[in-house]
Scaffold this motif. Structure first.
Motif, PDB file in Angstrom:
ATOM      1  N   SER A  31       1.757  -3.036 -10.050  1.00 23.59           N
ATOM      2  CA  SER A  31       1.054  -2.583  -8.715  1.00 23.59           C
ATOM      3  C   SER A  31      -0.360  -2.918  -8.669  1.00 23.59           C
ATOM      4  CB  SER A  31       1.197  -1.139  -8.616  1.00 23.59           C
ATOM      5  OG  SER A  31       2.173  -0.642  -7.967  1.00 23.59           O
ATOM      6  N   VAL A  32      -1.179  -2.942  -9.636  1.00 21.67           N
ATOM      7  CA  VAL A  32      -2.472  -3.176  -9.772  1.00 21.67           C
ATOM      8  C   VAL A  32      -2.633  -4.732  -9.527  1.00 21.67           C
ATOM      9  CG1 VAL A  32      -4.512  -3.062 -11.177  1.00 21.67           C
ATOM     10  CG2 VAL A  32      -3.126  -1.181 -11.331  1.00 21.67           C
ATOM     11  N   LYS A  33      -1.815  -5.553 -10.392  1.00 18.70           N
ATOM     12  CA  LYS A  33      -1.668  -6.895 -10.431  1.00 18.70           C
ATOM     13  C   LYS A  33      -1.333  -7.433  -9.088  1.00 18.70           C
ATOM     14  CE  LYS A  33       1.307 -10.504 -12.198  1.00 18.70           C
ATOM     15  NZ  LYS A  33       2.167 -11.172 -13.343  1.00 18.70           N
ATOM     16  N   TYR A  34      -0.294  -6.938  -8.209  1.00 19.87           N
ATOM     17  CA  TYR A  34      -0.078  -7.224  -7.103  1.00 19.87           C
ATOM     18  C   TYR A  34      -0.727  -6.954  -5.903  1.00 19.87           C
ATOM     19  CZ  TYR A  34       4.408  -9.093  -9.435  1.00 19.87           C
ATOM     20  OH  TYR A  34       5.110  -9.730 -10.136  1.00 19.87           O
ATOM     21  N   ALA A  35      -1.970  -5.991  -6.000  1.00 16.01           N
ATOM     22  CA  ALA A  35      -2.926  -5.729  -5.387  1.00 16.01           C
ATOM     23  C   ALA A  35      -3.873  -6.604  -5.510  1.00 16.01           C
ATOM     24  CB  ALA A  35      -3.216  -4.102  -5.359  1.00 16.01           C
ATOM     25  N   GLU A  36      -4.083  -7.134  -6.326  1.00 15.84           N
ATOM     26  CA  GLU A  36      -5.182  -7.970  -6.783  1.00 15.84           C
ATOM     27  C   GLU A  36      -5.479  -9.007  -5.752  1.00 15.84           C
ATOM     28  OE1 GLU A  36      -5.008 -10.772 -10.292  1.00 15.84           O
ATOM     29  OE2 GLU A  36      -7.310 -10.462 -10.316  1.00 15.84           O
ATOM     30  N   PRO A  37      -4.618  -9.513  -5.027  1.00 16.62           N
ATOM     31  CA  PRO A  37      -4.994 -10.864  -4.046  1.00 16.62           C
ATOM     32  C   PRO A  37      -5.960 -10.081  -2.984  1.00 16.62           C
ATOM     33  CG  PRO A  37      -2.766 -11.037  -4.598  1.00 16.62           C
ATOM     34  CD  PRO A  37      -3.061  -9.912  -5.276  1.00 16.62           C
TER      35      PRO A  37
ATOM     36  N   ASP B  24       5.426  -1.055  -0.729  1.00 12.89           N
ATOM     37  CA  ASP B  24       5.537  -0.795  -2.052  1.00 12.89           C
ATOM     38  C   ASP B  24       4.306  -0.477  -2.465  1.00 12.89           C
ATOM     39  OD1 ASP B  24       6.927   0.129  -4.402  1.00 12.89           O
ATOM     40  OD2 ASP B  24       8.250  -1.132  -4.094  1.00 12.89           O
ATOM     41  N   GLN B  25       4.337   0.358  -3.784  1.00 11.33           N
ATOM     42  CA  GLN B  25       3.212   1.077  -4.191  1.00 11.33           C
ATOM     43  C   GLN B  25       1.740   0.177  -4.601  1.00 11.33           C
ATOM     44  OE1 GLN B  25       4.575   3.676  -2.611  1.00 11.33           O
ATOM     45  NE2 GLN B  25       3.146   4.772  -3.879  1.00 11.33           N
ATOM     46  N   HIS B  26       2.176  -1.156  -4.581  1.00 11.43           N
ATOM     47  CA  HIS B  26       0.975  -2.035  -4.728  1.00 11.43           C
ATOM     48  C   HIS B  26       0.156  -2.189  -3.312  1.00 11.43           C
ATOM     49  CE1 HIS B  26       3.775  -4.332  -2.538  1.00 11.43           C
ATOM     50  NE2 HIS B  26       3.157  -5.538  -2.622  1.00 11.43           N
ATOM     51  N   MET B  27       0.760  -1.713  -2.345  1.00  8.56           N
ATOM     52  CA  MET B  27       0.111  -1.682  -1.016  1.00  8.56           C
ATOM     53  C   MET B  27      -0.776  -0.494  -0.923  1.00  8.56           C
ATOM     54  SD  MET B  27       3.050  -3.434   0.855  1.00  8.56           S
ATOM     55  CE  MET B  27       2.825  -3.826   2.477  1.00  8.56           C
ATOM     56  N   LEU B  28      -0.449   0.698  -1.761  1.00 10.40           N
ATOM     57  CA  LEU B  28      -1.252   1.867  -1.663  1.00 10.40           C
ATOM     58  C   LEU B  28      -2.531   1.386  -2.438  1.00 10.40           C
ATOM     59  CD1 LEU B  28      -1.557   4.828  -1.192  1.00 10.40           C
ATOM     60  CD2 LEU B  28      -0.532   5.281  -3.531  1.00 10.40           C
ATOM     61  N   ILE B  29      -2.521   0.678  -3.419  1.00 13.63           N
ATOM     62  CA  ILE B  29      -3.655   0.234  -4.303  1.00 13.63           C
ATOM     63  C   ILE B  29      -4.348  -0.618  -3.364  1.00 13.63           C
ATOM     64  CG2 ILE B  29      -4.657  -0.698  -6.433  1.00 13.63           C
ATOM     65  CD1 ILE B  29      -2.678   1.073  -7.497  1.00 13.63           C
ATOM     66  N   SER B  30      -3.817  -1.592  -2.703  1.00 13.00           N
ATOM     67  CA  SER B  30      -4.612  -2.493  -1.866  1.00 13.00           C
ATOM     68  C   SER B  30      -5.465  -1.769  -0.892  1.00 13.00           C
ATOM     69  CB  SER B  30      -3.430  -3.485  -1.160  1.00 13.00           C
ATOM     70  OG  SER B  30      -2.871  -2.879  -0.040  1.00 13.00           O
ATOM     71  N   LEU B  31      -4.884  -0.502  -0.176  1.00 12.76           N
ATOM     72  CA  LEU B  31      -5.683   0.078   0.590  1.00 12.76           C
ATOM     73  C   LEU B  31      -7.139   0.645  -0.010  1.00 12.76           C
ATOM     74  CD1 LEU B  31      -3.079   2.369   2.353  1.00 12.76           C
ATOM     75  CD2 LEU B  31      -4.000   0.502   3.545  1.00 12.76           C
ATOM     76  N   ILE B  32      -7.268   0.701  -1.283  1.00  8.18           N
ATOM     77  CA  ILE B  32      -8.579   1.176  -1.830  1.00  8.18           C
ATOM     78  C   ILE B  32      -9.502   0.025  -1.691  1.00  8.18           C
ATOM     79  CG2 ILE B  32      -9.440   2.162  -3.837  1.00  8.18           C
ATOM     80  CD1 ILE B  32      -6.497   3.612  -4.186  1.00  8.18           C
ATOM     81  N   ALA B  33      -8.822  -1.134  -1.867  1.00  9.97           N
ATOM     82  CA  ALA B  33      -9.963  -2.160  -2.045  1.00  9.97           C
ATOM     83  C   ALA B  33     -10.993  -2.273  -0.898  1.00  9.97           C
ATOM     84  CB  ALA B  33      -9.177  -3.547  -1.798  1.00  9.97           C
ATOM     85  N   PRO B  34     -11.878  -2.768  -1.062  1.00  8.38           N
ATOM     86  CA  PRO B  34     -12.647  -3.237  -2.352  1.00  8.38           C
ATOM     87  C   PRO B  34     -13.081  -2.203  -3.555  1.00  8.38           C
ATOM     88  CG  PRO B  34     -14.442  -3.446  -0.842  1.00  8.38           C
ATOM     89  CD  PRO B  34     -13.328  -2.609  -0.291  1.00  8.38           C
ATOM     90  N   ARG B  35     -13.101  -1.045  -3.127  1.00  5.29           N
ATOM     91  CA  ARG B  35     -13.771  -0.156  -3.898  1.00  5.29           C
ATOM     92  C   ARG B  35     -12.946  -0.076  -5.196  1.00  5.29           C
ATOM     93  NH1 ARG B  35     -11.890   4.729  -0.857  1.00  5.29           N
ATOM     94  NH2 ARG B  35     -10.558   3.111  -0.175  1.00  5.29           N
ATOM     95  N   PRO B  36     -13.475   0.324  -6.377  1.00  2.00           N
ATOM     96  CA  PRO B  36     -12.966   0.230  -7.959  1.00  2.00           C
ATOM     97  C   PRO B  36     -11.982   1.225  -8.031  1.00  2.00           C
ATOM     98  CG  PRO B  36     -15.396   1.227  -8.069  1.00  2.00           C
ATOM     99  CD  PRO B  36     -15.094   0.538  -6.606  1.00  2.00           C
ATOM    100  N   VAL B  37     -10.804   0.797  -8.591  1.00  2.00           N
ATOM    101  CA  VAL B  37      -9.602   1.746  -8.804  1.00  2.00           C
ATOM    102  C   VAL B  37      -9.179   1.584 -10.408  1.00  2.00           C
ATOM    103  CG1 VAL B  37      -7.957  -0.134  -8.053  1.00  2.00           C
ATOM    104  CG2 VAL B  37      -7.202   2.185  -7.830  1.00  2.00           C
TER     105      VAL B  37
END
Ligand code: GCU
Length: 413
Positions: free
Chosen positions: A351-357, A319-332
């Motif tokens: 999505s941001v919240k669930y990518a935080e881990p 789901d789209q939280h995992m799209l955000i997670s692919l950007i880690a650790p860069r600022p998003v």
């Protein structure tokens, strides 16, 4: 595709939080084999490639490798643009290495007083580079555009009337005053935004005869690929600090900035403005725009495999939280607007919240917010978020936050 529905059958959008279905999100930190990911190394080696591959094959479609011989041509340079504030350049990128289509034009503004390479924002626009500025000597785009009377588009082409019509979304002087450059590209230079069976734009360079396979690139992937080609040029431009390039996009182009940032780690900071469904918003919530609606209205944006999940969001392997997670650790940074319910602000926040881990596992400050913040109260850690008052748009408030966020990460303030 059997599960697609006609306009008349399309379900009404749900805007009632109590009617959001219950759902279970896939865990970004559990591999497809069911193994818990508990080190940065395992994330980088195992889980990140797995997630990236799923977004490629099931959501946006795989893109080809960069072309071997691109040609970069500086077509204009003005050292006293914006009343002396800016250096302005126009650069054409010829993807085939020959002076023929497809060609992508960059409009670049840099602070004139800079004494060293500058950090820049790069962003695609909807109606041509000449729409982001009032300056009359910027080249008028000669490409196909979507119909829009308000933007001075006649017969799908820009007219003089269209100059500056998107200037409010690109506060160039403010960006320059804060020490940043801006790189603008018309998305239609890369791929025109309509369903033509993928014959035009950069698709034509690679598979002109056949439609892409179900796991191959749609238009959003093509746009993201184009941003990476622009990055190829930026790396050669001595006036630009290629290690400090922030990619920013609004709406369909915000979906694109996230996907570009997810694939290409050269984008040091990634911003999604009101990107909604297929961008920052969680698909499983089915709030506002859904997979059913988006894939029917814009069949060319995603890869064909994405249609499998219409009305079956729970079967998506991501789901789209995992799209955000692919950007880690860069600022998003993800931004929403209160009246933009179509884009599901809450789903964007979650999505941001669930990518935080993932951000935490990689040793960053993460996000810090558990609950949706109040309107106009930005959160800015390694991950940023705000919901502002107002509608689906890019405003000065949005840019104020992006500039502050970039200062924090690029200048350490
Ligand atoms: C439509 C579409 C959205 C998209 C938006 C835009 O509203 O449904 O998904 O984000 O256009 O790009 O402006």
């Amino acid at each position: 595709i059997c599960s697609q529905t006609s306009q008349a059958q399309r379900p009404k959008p749900n805007y009632d939080e109590s009617k959001v279905p219950e759902f279970k999100l896939p865990d970004p930190l559990v591999t497809s084999e069911g193994e818990k990911v508990d080190s940065a190394e395992e994330w980088q080696k195992v889980r990140r490639p797995e997630i990236l591959e799923l977004f490629e094959s099931e959501v946006y479609g795989k893109s080809p490798a960069p072309p071997k011989d691109m040609l970069f041509e500086v077509t204009s340079q003005k050292n006293d643009a914006l009343n002396g504030k800016a250096i302005r350049k126009e650069v054409s990128i010829y993807f085939s290495g020959k002076k023929e289509e497809p060609r992508m034009d960059l409009l670049i503004y840099l602070p004139a007083k800079a004494t060293k390479p500058v950090p820049v924002f790069i962003g695609l626009n909807f109606y041509g580079n000449h729409t982001i500025t009032e300056e009359k000597d910027v080249k008028l785009s000669d490409k196909w555009m979507r119909a829009n009377k308000d933007k001075g588009i006649v017969d799908h082409h820009a007219t003089e009337k269209s100059r500056g019509t998107s200037a409010s979304r690109w506060p160039i002087e403010k960006i320059i005053d804060r020490g940043y450059g801006l790189v603008a590209i018309y998305c239609g230079d890369i791929d025109p935004d309509y369903d033509d069976g993928f014959k035009n734009g950069v698709h034509a360079l690679f598979n002109s005869k056949q439609k892409p396979a179900p796991d191959e690139w749609g238009t959003i992937s093509a746009w993201a690929w184009g941003l990476s080609r622009a990055m190829d040029y930026l790396e050669t431009d001595k006036q630009i600090d290629a290690n400090k390039v922030a990619v920013m996009g609004h709406s369909r182009l915000g979906k694109t900035s996230l996907w570009a940032g997810a694939q290409d780690p050269r984008f040091a900071l990634v911003i999604s403005n009101d990107s909604g469904c297929g961008g920052a918003a969680l698909s499983r919530r089915r709030f506002g725009e859904t997979l059913n609606v988006i894939n029917n209205a814009f069949p060319h944006w995603f890869c064909d495999n994405f249609n499998k999940y219409i009305d079956k969001e729970e079967e998506l392997p991501v789901d789209q939280h995992m799209l955000i997670s692919l950007i880690a650790p860069r600022p998003v940074y993800v931004a929403s607007a209160e009246d933009d319910r179509w884009a599901d602000p809450n789903g964007e926040f979650l999505s941001v919240k669930y990518a935080e881990p993932v951000y935490k596992l990689l040793g960053t400050s993460g996000f810090g917010a558990k609950e949706m913040p109040k309107v106009n109260q930005p959160i800015q850690q390694q991950m940023g978020y705000h919901i502002r008052t107002g509608k689906h748009n890019v405003t000065d408030f949005d840019w104020q936050q992006y500039l502050d966020f970039a200062d924090q990460h690029f200048k350490g303030s």
